[in-house]
Design an enzyme around this catalytic site. Structure first.
Site, PDB file in Angstrom:
ATOM      1  N   VAL A   9      46.344  38.009  36.648  1.00  0.00           N
ATOM      2  CA  VAL A   9      45.601  36.892  37.220  1.00  0.00           C
ATOM      3  C   VAL A   9      44.125  37.255  37.136  1.00  0.00           C
ATOM      4  O   VAL A   9      43.766  38.417  36.960  1.00  0.00           O
ATOM      5  CB  VAL A   9      46.005  36.607  38.689  1.00  0.00           C
ATOM      6  CG1 VAL A   9      47.402  36.026  38.748  1.00  0.00           C
ATOM      7  CG2 VAL A   9      45.907  37.865  39.533  1.00  0.00           C
ATOM      8  N   SER A  10      43.263  36.257  37.251  1.00  0.00           N
ATOM      9  CA  SER A  10      41.848  36.480  36.981  1.00  0.00           C
ATOM     10  C   SER A  10      41.050  37.039  38.153  1.00  0.00           C
ATOM     11  O   SER A  10      40.010  37.656  37.969  1.00  0.00           O
ATOM     12  CB  SER A  10      41.188  35.168  36.524  1.00  0.00           C
ATOM     13  OG  SER A  10      41.792  34.702  35.338  1.00  0.00           O
ATOM     14  N   SER A  11      41.505  36.826  39.380  1.00  0.00           N
ATOM     15  CA  SER A  11      40.729  37.280  40.532  1.00  0.00           C
ATOM     16  C   SER A  11      41.630  37.891  41.599  1.00  0.00           C
ATOM     17  O   SER A  11      42.838  37.658  41.624  1.00  0.00           O
ATOM     18  CB  SER A  11      39.927  36.117  41.132  1.00  0.00           C
ATOM     19  OG  SER A  11      40.793  35.087  41.552  1.00  0.00           O
ATOM     20  N   GLN A  14      44.138  35.830  43.830  1.00  0.00           N
ATOM     21  CA  GLN A  14      45.291  35.164  43.231  1.00  0.00           C
ATOM     22  C   GLN A  14      46.532  36.044  43.335  1.00  0.00           C
ATOM     23  O   GLN A  14      46.430  37.260  43.460  1.00  0.00           O
ATOM     24  CB  GLN A  14      45.001  34.829  41.763  1.00  0.00           C
ATOM     25  CG  GLN A  14      43.931  33.758  41.570  1.00  0.00           C
ATOM     26  CD  GLN A  14      43.658  33.480  40.111  1.00  0.00           C
ATOM     27  OE1 GLN A  14      43.132  34.314  39.399  1.00  0.00           O
ATOM     28  NE2 GLN A  14      43.994  32.278  39.661  1.00  0.00           N
TER      29      GLN A  14
END
Length: 203
Positions: A9-11, A14
């Site tokens: 996931v990007s961050s 999340q």
């Protein structure tokens, strides 16, 4: 042959749970996961560990190919390197299986569309900025350190060293001093911990 999963996931806010469940359902016994941007491969420690773990005959499984990368070039290079090593790539949510001609073709097609979408998004963003500038509404992005000015001063007042403040807020030490200088200029009677007094002493 091993089924190896990779989730991303990007961050940090999340959740990876859904991806983990899908990869386990696909038969993965070993899963690598991380919370990092997919725009570049560099700096993604768990992806590097996953690629180093894979052996000939293994299958790398992801939920979607954009979990591996959002860059078409990175995706193509990665797929080529996996193929050269005798490792296949599959996605649980897309009909991708590099062991078949159809899967390879679909993989390439998705990569092209992903790159095209990214380019369009950037163009729309630039058009929006240009329009805002022409209407006098665009003020630009506030510098990261100045956006954290209140936190910088609060931490200094709590007794943190300037270096500790920089590390805690992930900004440069020079930025901390710039924020401090601006604060003292606007509050000439204030003395922050660790600062020299600017009031002359009587002999």
């Amino acid at each position: 042959m091993s089924l190896v999963g990779y989730a991303r996931v990007s961050s940090s806010d999340q959740d990876l749970t859904i991806q983990h469940q899908a990869l386990k359902s696909a038969g993965c016994k070993k899963i690598f996961s991380e919370k990092e941007s997919g725009s570049r491969q560099e700096g993604r420690i768990q992806l590097d560990a996953c690629l180093n773990y894979l052996r000939e005959g293994d299958i790398l499984i992801v939920t979607r190919i954009d979990r591996l990368s959002r860059s078409l070039r990175d995706l193509q290079n990665m797929a080529h390197e996996l193929k050269e090593a005798g490792i296949n790539l599959k996605a649980t949510e897309q009909p991708i299986d590099t062991s078949s001609a159809a899967g390879n073709a679909f993989f390439s097609m998705l990569g092209v569309f992903a790159e095209f979408e990214t380019t369009l998004r950037k163009e729309r963003q630039m058009e929006g900025i240009a329009k805002a500038k022409s209407e006098g509404r665009y003020k630009g992005r506030q510098p990261t350190a100045m956006a954290k000015s209140h936190q910088v001063i609060s931490l200094i007042e709590e007794g943190f060293t300037r270096q500790a403040v920089a590390e805690k807020l992930d900004i440069g030490i020079a930025s901390v001093y710039r924020v401090q200088k601006e604060y003292l200029k606007n509050n000439p009677t204030c003395l922050l911990p660790g600062s020299r007094s600017r009031t002359p002493t009587l002999e």
